[in-house]
Structures are given as structure tokens and as C-alpha cells.
Design a protein around this motif. Structure first.
Motif, PDB file in Angstrom:
ATOM      1  N   PHE A 189       0.839  -1.200   0.000  1.00 23.92           N
ATOM      2  CA  PHE A 189       0.000   0.000   0.000  1.00 23.92           C
ATOM      3  C   PHE A 189       0.879   1.257   0.000  1.00 23.92           C
ATOM      4  CE2 PHE A 189      -2.366   3.466   1.880  1.00 23.92           C
ATOM      5  CZ  PHE A 189      -3.490   3.474   1.065  1.00 23.92           C
ATOM      6  N   ARG A 194      -2.981  -0.654  -4.818  1.00 23.60           N
ATOM      7  CA  ARG A 194      -4.322  -0.413  -4.279  1.00 23.60           C
ATOM      8  C   ARG A 194      -5.167  -1.678  -4.213  1.00 23.60           C
ATOM      9  NH1 ARG A 194      -2.148   2.782  -2.287  1.00 23.60           N
ATOM     10  NH2 ARG A 194      -2.272   5.044  -2.326  1.00 23.60           N
ATOM     11  N   GLU A 195      -4.603  -2.789  -4.622  1.00 24.66           N
ATOM     12  CA  GLU A 195      -5.366  -4.043  -4.575  1.00 24.66           C
ATOM     13  C   GLU A 195      -4.414  -5.207  -4.331  1.00 24.66           C
ATOM     14  OE1 GLU A 195      -8.751  -5.110  -7.413  1.00 24.66           O
ATOM     15  OE2 GLU A 195      -7.048  -6.200  -8.236  1.00 24.66           O
ATOM     16  N   LEU A 227      -7.262   0.152   0.318  1.00 23.50           N
ATOM     17  CA  LEU A 227      -6.629  -1.052  -0.223  1.00 23.50           C
ATOM     18  C   LEU A 227      -7.699  -2.119  -0.423  1.00 23.50           C
ATOM     19  CD1 LEU A 227      -3.927  -2.488  -0.955  1.00 23.50           C
ATOM     20  CD2 LEU A 227      -3.939  -3.412   1.369  1.00 23.50           C
TER      21      LEU A 227
END
Ligand code: 5AD
Ligand code: SF4
Length: 436
Positions: A189, A194-195, A227
């Protein structure tokens, strides 16, 4: 001496995740990754054994690399992963160009094995471990995805489904220390990801000390609300209400569950040793709908398993319809040597029947995917922007929480942004929308 290496990866996400561990191990030992295999001193193939076709692809590609080695004798070739484990010495004996064979639990040994290889000998390590999780090795992210990353949370599998080679190639199930998982998520993060997708052959049976999978998921979701957290794969026998409750409590845990059914016939499921029947499976589907009304459900299906009748096959098509899958991975049964099915059942569904059944399953899924996407037209989704659409650079694409690809006209958004998109149109594979 600065040696360069190139890794080509086949198979599942776990294998891609393992290749990131291998990158990390080799870079720490002073090797340099390069993108053009023709210039590499070492070519490693991280291989898959799940179906015969996967192995044939690797063997064909190996021929190309062997040809290159004829012109470039100092080139070293290594086979990693599931084929290394399954075929072991056979690879060494039959494939003259192969210098190195390393199973999925022996990657820490790569530098010393490569030293052996450099001295002109061949090297093998296919020992499986009951403890190795590479917990503290920081994977080196390869590829150009700066938004989404995998985190392996466990290794191995002990389900022994009758058709499956994985318990033999990847060994006993073991879970990784949750603190190292949470730290890795935090680090990703902080780097701008973001994933993340938590990976395991059967994530629902994750257990480290007193932390189970639902609790792990909550801890990872708490790293940051921005996240997104996904996971794969779930086994229907272990999909708990506790997990579904946790998913409903955190908006950043994505509402998508991959729940392989394999067959819609109870008789076939029993022969497959899947440890659930269709009633159990459908009860889990109802539970998902109850806790997570907007969750998408995807699956894996095998066509033409041993002794599958037309009626069994019809039951699979009916079950697909009942569940209304958003998407599916669909395969013809491929007998794998030494599995329970190979030893105990004849592979007796003729090839042309397998093919026809698979086509019917694919056509059914095409219908269901289209239906599922059509039901999204008019809705608005939060989309995580992932990149430029392949077809036109005026369009970008991302995914919604349900893991569906959403294409939209690019204005000023950047990769990694969250935007609101209203769906205006669709195909069976993508949603098309406009940014609000
Ligand atoms: N033949 C065909 N498909 C298989 N799978 C696993 N083993 C086999 C096999 N021997 C499929 C299952 C599994 C997915 C990863 O691959 O559907 O869920
Ligand atoms: Fe992954 Fe299974 Fe293929 Fe191994 S055999 S790479 S575990 S899909």
C-alpha cells in the motif's frame, strides 16, 4: 561475474507469485533479471502440471530454449515448479539441455544449486517441505502492474481431489505467519498498490496460531480502507458464515467469490472426492446471497471426468443455470499420472464427447456471463483504474468490486484512482460505462 537470468512462468497465480520469490532470491544472490531471454545466461521455466496440455506447452517451449543453447553453450536451463516436482529425474535424463530441476519448496537453494550448475554439473532439489512458506522473503514484483499484487498466504494442498496433481507437486498444506502477510500488505500500500489478492490452494482453511482466514482477512482489510482485498481459491467445504460476515463488514473486501463446483452431479462429485454434494454447495450459494447480495460468483468446471454420463453432464448445465455464475474456468478432464483417479478409474469418456460437453458448458457460461453483465447496465460502480484499454488509448479500464472489467472514456483519471462509473452497455466479457 554478473550473471543474468530470465524466468518464464506458466500456470496458476501461485506460480506467478513464486516467480516473484525466485526473483527476490536470485537478485539477493547477485544475479540480474533481464527481459530478453536471448541475452540471458540462465533461463528458468516455472512450470505447471495441472493438465497434460500445460506440460506439453512447456516441453515445446523447452525445445526452443534447447536450440538456443546449441548456439550458446554457456546458457543454463532450469525447470522449476510443478513439472520439476512431478517429473524429477525424468527431466534430467530425457532432456539433455536441462541443467537444473527445482521443486516449489526449494527456491532458497537456487543460488547454491546454480553454483553447482556453473561448475558444469547438473543439480536437482525437489524436496517438499512441511514448513517452508518463504514468509520473510520480500517478493520482487515483476510485470508492469503497479496497482494490483498477489500475496501468497499458504502453500500446498491436502484435499486430494481424485483428479488433481497439486497435492503431489506442492506438498502439505501450511499457512504463513499472519504478521508477515499484514506487513507485506502495508508495504505494498505504501508503495502505491491499491489491490492485493491473498493466494492459496484453499484459503478458507488458513490457520496460523489462533488466526483463521476470516480474521486474517479483517486484519489485512484494516491496513487501509483504500486497499482492496481479494482472495482465491475457496473450497466449498470450508466456506464459513464467519467469512461471509467479515466480507460484509468491510467495504474494501471485494464482493467476488471464486467457488469451484467442478461438477453438478452428486455421483461425479463423490468420485472426485470433493467432500461436498450439490445440496451443500447450493446452501453455501444461498449463504453468499444472504450476507452479500451484490457478490459475484465464479467457478471452475471439469467436463468428462471418469464415467460421467449424459445425465451427469446435464446436471452440471442445470446447476450453472441455478447459480447464474458471472464467469467460469472450464476444462476437459485430463488424466494425471499417479492421482487417485488415474489409479482407480478408467478415463472412459471419449475425447469427442469431452469436447462436445465442454463446448456446451462454455456456451452456457457465455449466456450466463452476458445475462450477469446485462443486469449491471444502469448501475453505478466504484472502479479502480488499472490501465489503458487494449483496443483504444482513449479508453481506460479498471475493475469493480465484483471483479468485472469496466471500460470507460478516459478524461483525467490516473492509474490507481477510484472513480464512479455508470454502466451503459456490455458484452459477455466487459462492462462499458461513463464516468460520473
Ligand atoms: N483435468 C482437468 N482440469 C483439472 N483441474 C484440476 N485438475 C484437473 C485435471 N486433471 C482444474 C480444476 C481446478 C482448476 C485449477 O483446474 O477445475 O479447480
Ligand atoms: Fe498451479 Fe496446480 Fe499448475 Fe502447480 S499444477 S502451477 S499448483 S495450477
Amino acid at each position: 561475474m554478473n550473471r543474468t537470468f530470465f524466468i518464464e512462468t506458466y500456470g496458476c497465480q501461485m506460480n506467478f507469485s513464486d516467480s516473484e520469490i525466485v526473483h527476490s532470491v536470485l537478485i539477493s544472490a547477485g544475479y540480474t533479471p533481464i527481459e530478453n531471454y536471448k541475452e540471458a545466461d540462465i533461463i528458468l521455466m516455472n512450470t505447471c502440471s495441472i493438465r497434460d496440455h500445460a506440460e506439453q506447452r512447456v516441453l515445446n517451449r523447452l525445445k526452443e530454449f534447447s536450440f538456443l543453447k546449441k548456439k550458446k553453450p554457456h546458457l543454463k536451463i532450469g525447470i522449476l515448479g510443478c513439472m520439476a516436482e512431478r517429473l524429477k529425474e525424468e527431466l534430467m535424463l530425457l532432456q539433455q539441455s536441462v541443467d537444473l530441476v527445482v521443486g516449489p519448496d526449494a527456491y532458497r537453494n537456487l543460488p547454491s544449486l546454480l553454483n553447482t550448475v556453473e561448475s558444469g554439473e547438473k543439480a536437482v532439489n525437489v524436496l517438499l517441505s512441511e514448513e517452508e512458506t518463504y514468509a520473510e522473503i520480500e517478493p520482487v514484483r515483476v510485470g508492469d502492474n503497479q496497482v494490483s499484487a498477489f500475496i501468497a498466504i499458504m502453500r500446498g494442498c491436502e484435499n486430494f481431489c481424485a483428479y488433481c496433481v497439486v497435492p503431489y507437486t506442492r506438498g502439505k498444506e501450511r499457512s504463513r505467519d499472519y504478521e508477515t502477510i499484514v506487513n507485506e500488505a502495508q508495504k505494498l500500500f505504501d508503495q502505491g498498490y491499491r489491490e492485493i489478492t491473498l493466494l492459496g490452494q484453499n484459503v478458507n482453511s488458513y490457520q496460523y496460531n489462533d488466526v483463521n482466514f476470516a480474521q486474517l482477512l479483517a486484519r489485512v482489510a484494516e491496513v487501509n480502507p483504500l486497499l482492496r482485498v481479494r482472495f482465491a481459491t475457496s473450497h466449498p467445504k470450508d466456506l464459513s458464515d464467519e467469512l461471509l460476515q467479515t466480507m460484509s463488514q468491510y467495504p474494501n473486501i471485494c464482493k467476488a467469490i471464486h467457488l469451484p463446483i467442478q461438477s453438478g452431479s452428486d455421483a461425479v462429485l463423490k468420485k472426485m472426492k470433493r467432500k461436498y454434494d450439490t445440496a451443500w454447495y447450493l446452501d453455501r450459494i444461498s449463504a453468499i446471497r444472504r450476507y452479500l447480495p451484490d457478490c459475484s460468483i465464479s467457478t471452475d468446471i471439469i467436463a468428462g471426468f471418469c464415467s460421467e454420463t449424459e445425465e451427469d453432464h446435464q446436471n452440471t448445465l442445470n446447476l450453472m443455470e441455478t447459480v447464474g455464475y458471472a464467469s467460469a474456468f472450464m476444462f476437459k478432464y485430463s488424466e494425471r499420472p499417479d492421482t487417485f483417479a488415474a489409479k482407480n478409474y478408467p478415463d472412459d469418456v471419449p475425447e469427442n464427447v469431452k469436447s462436445r460437453r465442454l463446448t456446451e458448458i462454455i456456451n452456457k457460461q457465455q449466456e450466463l456471463s452476458l445475462k450477469s453483465n446485462q443486469s449491471d447496465v444502469g448501475k453505478t460502480f466504484e472502479v479502480l483504474v488499472e490501465g489503458v484499454s487494449k483496443k483504444s488509448n482513449k479508453r481506460y479500464f479498471g475493475r469493480n468490486s465484483q471483479n468485472k472489467v469496466v471500460v470507460f472514456n478516459h478524461t483525467n483519471e490516473k492509474i490507481g484512482d477510484y472513480i464512479q462509473v455508470q454502466i451503459t452497455d456490455c458484452s459477455a466479457i466487459t462492462l462499458i460505462g461513463k464516468r460520473l
